[in-house]
Every structure is written in structure tokens, then in C-alpha cells.
Scaffold this motif. Structure first.
Motif, PDB file in Angstrom:
ATOM      1  N   LEU A 128      -5.346   4.695  16.201  1.00  0.00           N
ATOM      2  CA  LEU A 128      -5.319   4.672  14.732  1.00  0.00           C
ATOM      3  C   LEU A 128      -3.964   5.108  14.181  1.00  0.00           C
ATOM      4  O   LEU A 128      -3.574   4.699  13.095  1.00  0.00           O
TER       5      LEU A 128
ATOM      6  N   PRO B 192     -12.999   3.593   7.323  1.00  0.00           N
ATOM      7  CA  PRO B 192     -12.311   4.811   6.873  1.00  0.00           C
ATOM      8  C   PRO B 192     -11.243   4.543   5.805  1.00  0.00           C
ATOM      9  O   PRO B 192     -11.138   5.304   4.836  1.00  0.00           O
ATOM     10  N   VAL B 193     -10.464   3.477   5.960  1.00  0.00           N
ATOM     11  CA  VAL B 193      -9.464   3.150   4.934  1.00  0.00           C
ATOM     12  C   VAL B 193     -10.173   2.879   3.611  1.00  0.00           C
ATOM     13  O   VAL B 193      -9.772   3.371   2.546  1.00  0.00           O
TER      14      VAL B 193
ATOM     15  N   LEU C 147      -6.022  -5.495   7.648  1.00  0.00           N
ATOM     16  CA  LEU C 147      -5.705  -4.801   8.892  1.00  0.00           C
ATOM     17  C   LEU C 147      -5.462  -5.839   9.982  1.00  0.00           C
ATOM     18  O   LEU C 147      -6.197  -6.824  10.092  1.00  0.00           O
TER      19      LEU C 147
ATOM     20  N   GLN D 154      -7.625  14.829  -1.347  1.00  0.00           N
ATOM     21  CA  GLN D 154      -8.655  14.544  -0.343  1.00  0.00           C
ATOM     22  C   GLN D 154      -8.329  15.333   0.926  1.00  0.00           C
ATOM     23  O   GLN D 154      -7.190  15.292   1.393  1.00  0.00           O
TER      24      GLN D 154
ATOM     25  N   LEU E 287     -12.997   4.050   2.659  1.00  0.00           N
ATOM     26  CA  LEU E 287     -13.572   5.300   2.143  1.00  0.00           C
ATOM     27  C   LEU E 287     -12.518   6.105   1.378  1.00  0.00           C
ATOM     28  O   LEU E 287     -12.759   6.543   0.244  1.00  0.00           O
ATOM     29  N   GLY E 288     -11.339   6.278   1.988  1.00  0.00           N
ATOM     30  CA  GLY E 288     -10.279   7.016   1.292  1.00  0.00           C
ATOM     31  C   GLY E 288      -9.866   6.325   0.006  1.00  0.00           C
ATOM     32  O   GLY E 288      -9.634   6.969  -1.026  1.00  0.00           O
ATOM     33  N   LEU E 289      -9.799   5.000   0.061  1.00  0.00           N
ATOM     34  CA  LEU E 289      -9.417   4.203  -1.112  1.00  0.00           C
ATOM     35  C   LEU E 289     -10.469   4.309  -2.216  1.00  0.00           C
ATOM     36  O   LEU E 289     -10.134   4.483  -3.399  1.00  0.00           O
TER      37      LEU E 289
ATOM     38  N   GLY F 291     -10.848   1.014  12.027  1.00  0.00           N
ATOM     39  CA  GLY F 291     -10.286   1.744  10.892  1.00  0.00           C
ATOM     40  C   GLY F 291     -10.619   1.195   9.517  1.00  0.00           C
ATOM     41  O   GLY F 291     -10.304   1.837   8.510  1.00  0.00           O
TER      42      GLY F 291
ATOM     43  N   GLY G 285      -6.067   5.315   3.353  1.00  0.00           N
ATOM     44  CA  GLY G 285      -6.775   4.716   2.214  1.00  0.00           C
ATOM     45  C   GLY G 285      -6.551   5.486   0.934  1.00  0.00           C
ATOM     46  O   GLY G 285      -6.387   4.909  -0.149  1.00  0.00           O
ATOM     47  N   ALA G 286      -6.525   6.817   1.045  1.00  0.00           N
ATOM     48  CA  ALA G 286      -6.262   7.650  -0.126  1.00  0.00           C
ATOM     49  C   ALA G 286      -4.903   7.316  -0.722  1.00  0.00           C
ATOM     50  O   ALA G 286      -4.744   7.162  -1.933  1.00  0.00           O
TER      51      ALA G 286
ATOM     52  N   PHE H 228      -5.962  -5.647   1.275  1.00  0.00           N
ATOM     53  CA  PHE H 228      -5.244  -4.931   2.332  1.00  0.00           C
ATOM     54  C   PHE H 228      -5.805  -5.409   3.665  1.00  0.00           C
ATOM     55  O   PHE H 228      -6.960  -5.145   3.990  1.00  0.00           O
TER      56      PHE H 228
ATOM     57  N   GLY I  53      -7.544   6.847   9.007  1.00  0.00           N
ATOM     58  CA  GLY I  53      -7.835   5.777   8.052  1.00  0.00           C
ATOM     59  C   GLY I  53      -8.079   6.302   6.653  1.00  0.00           C
ATOM     60  O   GLY I  53      -7.590   5.735   5.670  1.00  0.00           O
ATOM     61  N   VAL I  54      -8.814   7.398   6.548  1.00  0.00           N
ATOM     62  CA  VAL I  54      -9.123   7.961   5.226  1.00  0.00           C
ATOM     63  C   VAL I  54      -7.839   8.374   4.506  1.00  0.00           C
ATOM     64  O   VAL I  54      -7.652   8.080   3.317  1.00  0.00           O
TER      65      VAL I  54
END
Lengths: 198, 175
Positions: free
Chosen positions: B85, A60-61, A51, B23, A63-65, A57, B62-63, A49, B58-59
Motif C-alpha cells: 500500500l 480505504p481511500v 487506482l 482524521q 473511506l478517508g475521502l 486499497g 483518501g483524506a 480517482f 489508503g485512509v
């Protein structure tokens, strides 16, 4: 080119070796600018992925992933400038402690995308120490190409978040541009994981 | 009054939970305190404390990349921190759901909250968000549920503003 540059890691060789050495199912998130070009140059993958903006960002992306896919290694590949802009995200990673998230900062000490102005990373900031202080205890600074092997091992281990500051040279290899269609790249990664577009 | 306030706060968490949110990213806020605390004690929901609201954008993205639904809880002042963002969401058409407790409006004591609070709906709209507003406790579950469906069934970007009158007056003097 200075002597220090000549002894530093070549970014393209390093990224290509990292992609080749981590488990095949590893998910990569690359920060805007050269890390996205480096990742694409190592071979386009559904599990990348890229950016192209949203500076700060990438972590954070990742982290969520990583929290959504705990069984799969997730690598955030970015530069010192992008990491500095979102540096607080390292604290959020330190708090969440995702076992499968690795952050690799390609550190040339400069803002390469905007004219090679020196960044904080060459003006006093020690990024690996910052990450350590934010609770990412497995933080390392590497200076040689062959250390990529240990970096990939730490990614595969999934034993807690890792942070690697790779000291690269200021060379700017020719740009190779990954797809800029964010919707396409997003849906492609989701499809690779078995999910519909929405 | 206390019972009613407790109920809408529970409604927030219940709608998120029943809507499959796995999340919850947040910058701590009194209006979101119940949802944060309930997320923290739910083993099926990851709670992610942020240093700045923009990380939450971003989180949440990403989730979704990883197959999970997420929500960002923040205050109106935090919306201003997110602007660049937010470009990630429209560039990639990410579904996005945020709950925003409002400051700088009803019975506001602190004038420093007003510049961002008054412009919060416009900023969200400028960045491509559908903006919903709730001022009555009884409307919370319905409006949030509608926003959640629009987010994850239609892939839209939605912000639900929880009005300052709903959240309640801040107590400024410690007793």
C-alpha cells in the motif's frame, strides 16, 4: 459463454448507467484492473480517482475521502478480487458509518486481470452477506441492469454506507486505459474540490 | 516518571491537533492509547479503527484527496503489513505522516517482535519514507512537529518512530 453469463449484467453498460444516474458531484474511486477501465470508459471526469495498484486499497481511500467530504456522495467501484484482498476494510466502514460512502463491487466471480481464475466470490463467499455482517446494513445483491436505478438512488440518499454486489458477466470488454500518472489524477480531483496540490 | 510519560503522550496529540489533523486512523496500541482516546473525544477529529495497518495508508491518502490532513498510528509490526500500500503514496506523491511505536528492541520480552522491529526503519526507507526517531520525552513535540511540517508543507512522506525506551517496558504479568 454459459447461460448464467448471458443473464448477468454487462459491466460497461452498468457503470455507464451508474455514472449517469448519480448526482453530478459524486466522487468515484475505482479499484485496479477492469473497474478502472470501466469507469474511464464511462467518460473521464476530474472527480474520478483511478487506482492502478495498491490492491485492496480502494475502500480505504474511499473511506478517508468520504469522511473528508461528508456533503458529497463517494462511490468506490471495484471488483470481487480487489474487495476480497482488502475485505477487512468493510469492517472499518461498518465501524465508521460514513453516511455518504457507497461501495459497488462488480462481481464476476473471477480474478479477471490474471487469467480468470475463480475467486472466492464464486467458491462460497457471499460478499453482500459479508458486508452486512461487518455492519453495512444497507447491503444488496443485484442481478439485473435495471437495478442500477435503485443503486444510484441509494448513493444519492447519503443515509449511511451502502454496499452493492452487482453480478456481472465474465465478458472482458476491450481495455481503455485511464491516466497512469497518479500525481496528476490526485491533483486534478483536489482542484475540482477547490484545493491546491499541497 | 508517570507525569513525564503523560506529558509526551499529550504532546503527540497536541502537535497533531495544532497541526490541523482531522482524521486519525489507527490499529490500537498501548503507546498510542492517549492520542486515540483524545481523538475519539474530539468532535473535530474523526477516529478510524482499522483491521490492518495497510487500510490506514489508503485512509490517509483518501483524506488528503478530500482536503483533510490525516495521520496513521501503528506499531512497528504493522509497518510490514503496509508495504504494497505504500506504493500508493509514492505513485501519487501523497503527503503521508505515520507515528510508529517500536517493539522488538529495548527490553523486549517477546522475540517474535524482533524480526519486524529491527527492520522497521529500513523497510520505511526502502519505500521512500523519511524516518525520524525519538527516544527522549522532551524531543517528541519538536520532532513530530518537524515531520508534520515536512509532510503538509513540502508534501513529503514521513514516519516518526517512538522508541521502545520512550514508550516504556511492557508489563507481562498481571497483578
Amino acid at each position: 459463454m454459459t447461460t448464467a453469463d448471458q443473464t448477468r449484467i454487462d459491466r460497461r453498460e452498468f457503470v455507464a448507467a451508474l455514472v449517469a444516474a448519480v448526482p453530478e458531484d459524486t466522487l468515484f474511486v475505482s479499484g485496479l484492473g477492469s473497474p478502472s477501465y470501466d469507469l474511464y470508459a464511462a467518460g473521464d471526469r476530474d472527480r474520478n480517482f483511478y487506482l492502478w495498484g495498491a490492491m485492496g486499497g480502494a475502500v480505504p481511500v474511499g473511506l478517508g475521502l468520504a469522511l473528508a467530504q461528508p456533503g458529497v456522495p463517494v462511490v468506490v467501484l471495484t471488483g470481487d478480487g480487489e474487495q476480497l484482498m482488502g475485505v477487512g476494510a468493510l469492517a472499518s466502514v461498518g465501524a465508521a458509518q460514513p453516511r455518504n460512502l457507497s461501495i459497488v463491487v462488480l462481481d464476476n466471480g473471477h480474478f479477471g486481470e490474471t487469467g480468470m481464475q475463480p475467486s472466492h466470490a464464486s467458491l462460497g463467499t457471499d460478499l453482500a452477506a459479508v458486508a452486512q455482517g461487518f455492519g453495512i446494513t444497507d447491503s444488496a445483491r443485484i442481478e439485473r441492469q435495471d437495478e442500477v436505478v435503485e443503486c444510484a438512488r441509494r448513493v444519492a440518499r447519503r443515509a449511511g454506507p451502502t454496499f452493492t454486489q452487482a453480478l456481472i458477466s465474465t465478458d472482458e470488454p476491450p481495455r481503455v486505459l485511464p491516466p497512469r500518472d497518479g500525481g496528476f489524477v490526485k491533483n486534478r480531483m483536489r482542484a475540482a474540490l477547490g484545493f491546491d496540490s499541497f | 516518571m508517570q507525569t513525564v510519560e503523560g506529558q509526551w503522550q499529550k504532546d503527540v496529540f497536541n502537535v497533531l491537533k495544532q497541526g490541523g489533523i482531522q482524521q486519525v486512523a489507527f490499529v490500537p496500541d498501548a503507546g498510542h492509547a492517549y492520542a486515540i482516546s483524545a481523538a475519539r473525544s474530539d468532535p473535530d477529529i474523526a477516529d478510524i479503527v482499522l483491521t490492518t495497518e495497510e487500510e490506514g495508508v489508503g485512509v490517509v491518502a483518501g483524506a488528503w484527496l478530500g482536503g483533510q490532513r490525516a495521520a496513521l498510528l501503528m506499531q512497528s509490526s504493522g509497518v510490514g503489513n503496509c508495504v504494497n500500500l505504500f506504493s500508493l503514496l509514492s505513485s501519487c506523491s501523497f503527503p503521508f505522516l505515520t507515528l510508529v511505536t517500536m517493539r522488538g528492541e529495548y527490553a523486549e520480552f517477546n522475540p517474535w517482535q524482533s524480526p519486524m522491529g529491527r527492520r522497521t526503519p529500513a523497510v520505511l526507507e526502502l519505500m521512500g519514507m523519511n524516518v525520524h526517531r525519538v527516544d527522549r520525552p522532551d524531543d517528541v513535540a519538536e520532532v513530530l512537529g518537524a515531520a508534520l511540517d515536512s509532510t503538509f508543507l513540502a508534501g513529503e512522506r514521513n514516519a516518526v518512530l517512538l522508541g521502545q525506551r520512550l514508550v516504556g517496558r511492557k508489563q507481562w504479568e498481571r497483578k
